[in-house]
Design a protein around this motif. Structure first.
Motif, PDB file in Angstrom:
ATOM      1  N   ASP A   1       0.809  -1.226   0.000  1.00  0.00           N
ATOM      2  CA  ASP A   1       0.000   0.000   0.000  1.00  0.00           C
ATOM      3  C   ASP A   1       0.843   1.278   0.000  1.00  0.00           C
ATOM      4  O   ASP A   1       0.356   2.362   0.343  1.00  0.00           O
ATOM      5  N   ILE A   2       2.080   1.170  -0.423  1.00  0.00           N
ATOM      6  CA  ILE A   2       2.963   2.332  -0.585  1.00  0.00           C
ATOM      7  C   ILE A   2       2.949   2.772  -2.050  1.00  0.00           C
ATOM      8  O   ILE A   2       3.410   3.851  -2.389  1.00  0.00           O
ATOM      9  N   PHE A   3       2.423   1.901  -2.929  1.00  0.00           N
ATOM     10  CA  PHE A   3       2.361   2.203  -4.366  1.00  0.00           C
ATOM     11  C   PHE A   3       1.015   2.830  -4.690  1.00  0.00           C
ATOM     12  O   PHE A   3      -0.034   2.269  -4.345  1.00  0.00           O
ATOM     13  N   CYS A   4       1.032   3.969  -5.358  1.00  0.00           N
ATOM     14  CA  CYS A   4      -0.206   4.629  -5.750  1.00  0.00           C
ATOM     15  C   CYS A   4      -0.943   3.784  -6.781  1.00  0.00           C
ATOM     16  O   CYS A   4      -0.340   3.263  -7.718  1.00  0.00           O
ATOM     17  N   THR A   5      -2.258   3.642  -6.563  1.00  0.00           N
ATOM     18  CA  THR A   5      -3.111   2.892  -7.486  1.00  0.00           C
ATOM     19  C   THR A   5      -4.283   3.794  -7.852  1.00  0.00           C
ATOM     20  O   THR A   5      -5.064   4.176  -6.981  1.00  0.00           O
ATOM     21  N   ASP A   6      -4.377   4.134  -9.105  1.00  0.00           N
ATOM     22  CA  ASP A   6      -5.371   5.082  -9.606  1.00  0.00           C
ATOM     23  C   ASP A   6      -6.800   4.681  -9.183  1.00  0.00           C
ATOM     24  O   ASP A   6      -7.244   3.569  -9.487  1.00  0.00           O
ATOM     25  N   GLY A   7      -7.452   5.578  -8.455  1.00  0.00           N
ATOM     26  CA  GLY A   7      -8.840   5.328  -8.071  1.00  0.00           C
ATOM     27  C   GLY A   7      -9.021   4.395  -6.891  1.00  0.00           C
ATOM     28  O   GLY A   7     -10.144   4.089  -6.504  1.00  0.00           O
TER      29      GLY A   7
END
Lengths: 486, 96
Positions: free
Chosen positions: A79-85
């Motif tokens: 959950d450190i990686f940005c995930t669009d939406g």
């Protein structure tokens, strides 16, 4: 054989042979997550709907014979990686409810390779911790023993793979955050060379150390996933322009005549005896495989931990200054003025370990202290890096334990930060020098997994993966699954 | 190296962190322990050693042409803001 214990290559074969569909495979893992995540607390967000729509798209490609090696393979992202939406929290109250406006490069590339997104994994808050106990959303449990920590900071990803709730998960490693949890949960994990994988969209902790990597059951699975992750990205100024070798093909490199350096400093006081014995047994296994074993020394390596606890907090205090309660993230109630808004938003939004590191970093960078701390640490960092350089003029790869002992009990080390920090004593060196390193399982102590660490020269991922794979061809520790999740 | 409660208050102000009473009581000890750990570095002779600038030797900061590479997406970004009005971020009044 059940689906969740198959290798990625076997899953890809099953998908292309229409033995099962990606939707069926994805549903299988979603069912496993639903059954086990309550106890493990390894996922912060499960993206079931997204997963099934990804899987449908993959099945359509597979039906037209347009799939690649990873088309339709479910994975999880730290959950450190940005995930669009999709909510991206870094396991912090500060980012609770933050919906990323774009995909991180790692997410983008693995999605383009056809992977299916199962969800986002729990972690230490802002990746600061070695036990996954600093998460605002509660600790992750170790699938081998629910009373034990899974390691950190990528503890959620490690637990997910160990319990076979996903075939693989991404991680990040600033001081050991992929390797130490991989060791404590009996899985394989690789931290690539600094600059090998783009950090665009990966929430920053310590920018001269951070690197993204992958965690899976075996080195072979890691190789398959690292291939599409690696490579140049103009959006990350530390990304290196350099061709990416075929990591899967590279696995077949012979170990005959390979020179393995045993790091003297890694077997000194502090290493738990049974853990040391498992690593020694692995060294003998390598000898049988035809490798030449040489003892080498990196005399400055014991200074890794103090060096790291200047450099990393200093960079963190600067990186985390972006969380100010103005543009995104947590804002306190009824701020009196701007200063009050900053102070209370940050004071209430960050957890105690994150605040401790920001405070340490602020102190070592404050007027009059810069030379004594940050500059001094960067000089010692040069000494440590030179030690590694000398070692690699004698050997191809360095070998040692990943962590000083197996998983410890939840709550055991939370009261003393320094005791907790010493967990990373063997992993931090590779970060300080920007070297690729991996951890693979090499046995058990009291039914808890033990990790073996391999460190290579810059950009030697292909060789590291081959060295790990060679060992996994003659041992089966990597295919052991905790009884409750078999 | 040992820090007092007053030191901790000063650092917390620099870091823009509001501390609770419990934190102000606990941080002097844990931060002092960390600084004691770090003090090991003082014993290392580093006279002529260059501080490390980059983990990879010879890497230089890349430059790009000074062109427009991003389009305006402020509505999307501001969807995560605690308070906005007319496309602007709202904070407490700064100038009386």
């Amino acid at each position: 054989m059940t689906l969740h214990t198959r290798s990625l290559a076997a899953l890809a074969l099953g998908l292309t042979a229409r033995e099962f569909s990606s939707v069926e495979l994805t549903q299988h893992f979603l069912d496993r997550i639903a059954a086990s995540n309550g106890a493990l607390n390894a996922f912060l967000t499960v993206t079931a709907e997204r997963a099934l729509s990804d899987a449908k798209r993959a099945d359509a490609l597979l039906a037209k014979n347009q799939g690649g090696a990873l088309t339709g393979i479910p994975i999880a992202h730290k959950d450190i990686f940005c995930t669009d939406g999709i909510q991206t929290t870094c396991a912090s109250k500060m980012l609770k409810g933050f919906v990323a406006p774009y995909d991180a490069a790692v997410v983008e590339r693995l999605t383009a390779a056809g992977t299916v997104l199962l969800g986002k994994t729990n972690m230490d808050e802002f990746a600061m911790g070695s036990s996954n106990e600093t998460s605002h959303f509660g600790p992750v449990k170790n699938p081998w023993d629910l009373a034990k920590v899974p390691g950190g900071s990528s503890g959620g990803s490690a637990a997910v793979v160990a319990a076979r709730l996903a075939p693989a998960a991404t991680g990040t490693d600033t001081g050991g955050s992929i390797r130490q949890p991989a060791a404590l949960t009996g899985i394989s994990g690789i931290k690539p060379t600094y600059g090998r994988v783009s950090r665009y969209g990966m929430i920053a902790f310590a920018s001269s150390l951070d690197q993204a990597g992958i965690m899976a059951a075996s080195a072979e699975d890691c190789a398959a996933l690292l291939a599409p992750m690696a490579g140049f990205d103009a959006r990350d100024s530390t990304s290196v322009e350099r061709a990416v070798p075929d990591y899967v093909a590279g696995l077949q490199q012979s170990l005959k005549g390979l020179k393995i350096g045993i790091l003297k400093e890694f077997f000194a006081e502090g290493l738990e005896a049974h853990t040391g014995a498992r690593v020694q047994a692995a060294i003998e296994e390598y000898r049988r495989l035809g490798a030449e074993i040489v003892e080498v020394s990196c005399p400055n390596l014991p200074l890794s931990v103090p060096t790291y606890y200047v450099v990393a907090p200093a960079e963190a205090s600067s990186n985390l200054s972006r969380f100010d309660g103005v543009r995104f993230g947590y804002r306190c109630e009824n701020p009196r003025d701007l200063l009050d808004l900053y102070k209370r938003s940050r004071g209430e939004g960050f957890g105690s370990e994150v605040k401790r590191r920001i405070m340490t970093g602020t102190y070592v960078l404050s007027a009059g202290y810069y030379d004594a701390y940050y500059l001094k640490a960067q000089k010692v960092r040069s000494l440590i890096t030179d030690d590694f350089k000398r070692a690699f003029s004698q050997v191809d790869v360095l070998l040692g334990p990943t962590a000083p002992g197996p998983a410890f009990a939840i709550g055991d080390k939370v009261d003393d930060p320094v005791t907790m920090y010493l967990n990373d004593i063997y992993t931090i060196g590779a970060n300080l020098a920007g070297l690729p390193a991996m951890s693979i399982p090499c046995g058990f102590v009291n039914e808890l997994p033990v990790g073996l660490q391999l460190i290579g020269p810059h950009f030697s991922e292909s060789q590291l993966l081959a060295v790990a794979h060679g060992y996994q061809q003659v041992t089966d520790f990597h295919s052991r699954v905790p009884a409750a999740y078999a | 190296m040992s820090l007092t409660r007053k030191d901790v208050e000063g650092i917390a102000h620099l870091a823009r962190l509001q501390m609770t009473e419990a934190e102000l009581a606990a941080y002097p000890e844990s931060l002092s322990k960390i600084l004691t750990l770090v003090d090991q570095l003082n014993a290392v002779p580093t006279g002529v050693i260059e501080p490390m600038a980059h983990p990879l030797e010879g890497e230089i900061q890349r430059l790009r042409p000074d062109g427009v590479t991003e389009t305006d997406a402020h509505r999307k970004y501001q969807a995560n803001a605690p308070q906005v009005a007319s496309g602007l971020y709202v904070v407490p009044r700064v100038i009386e």
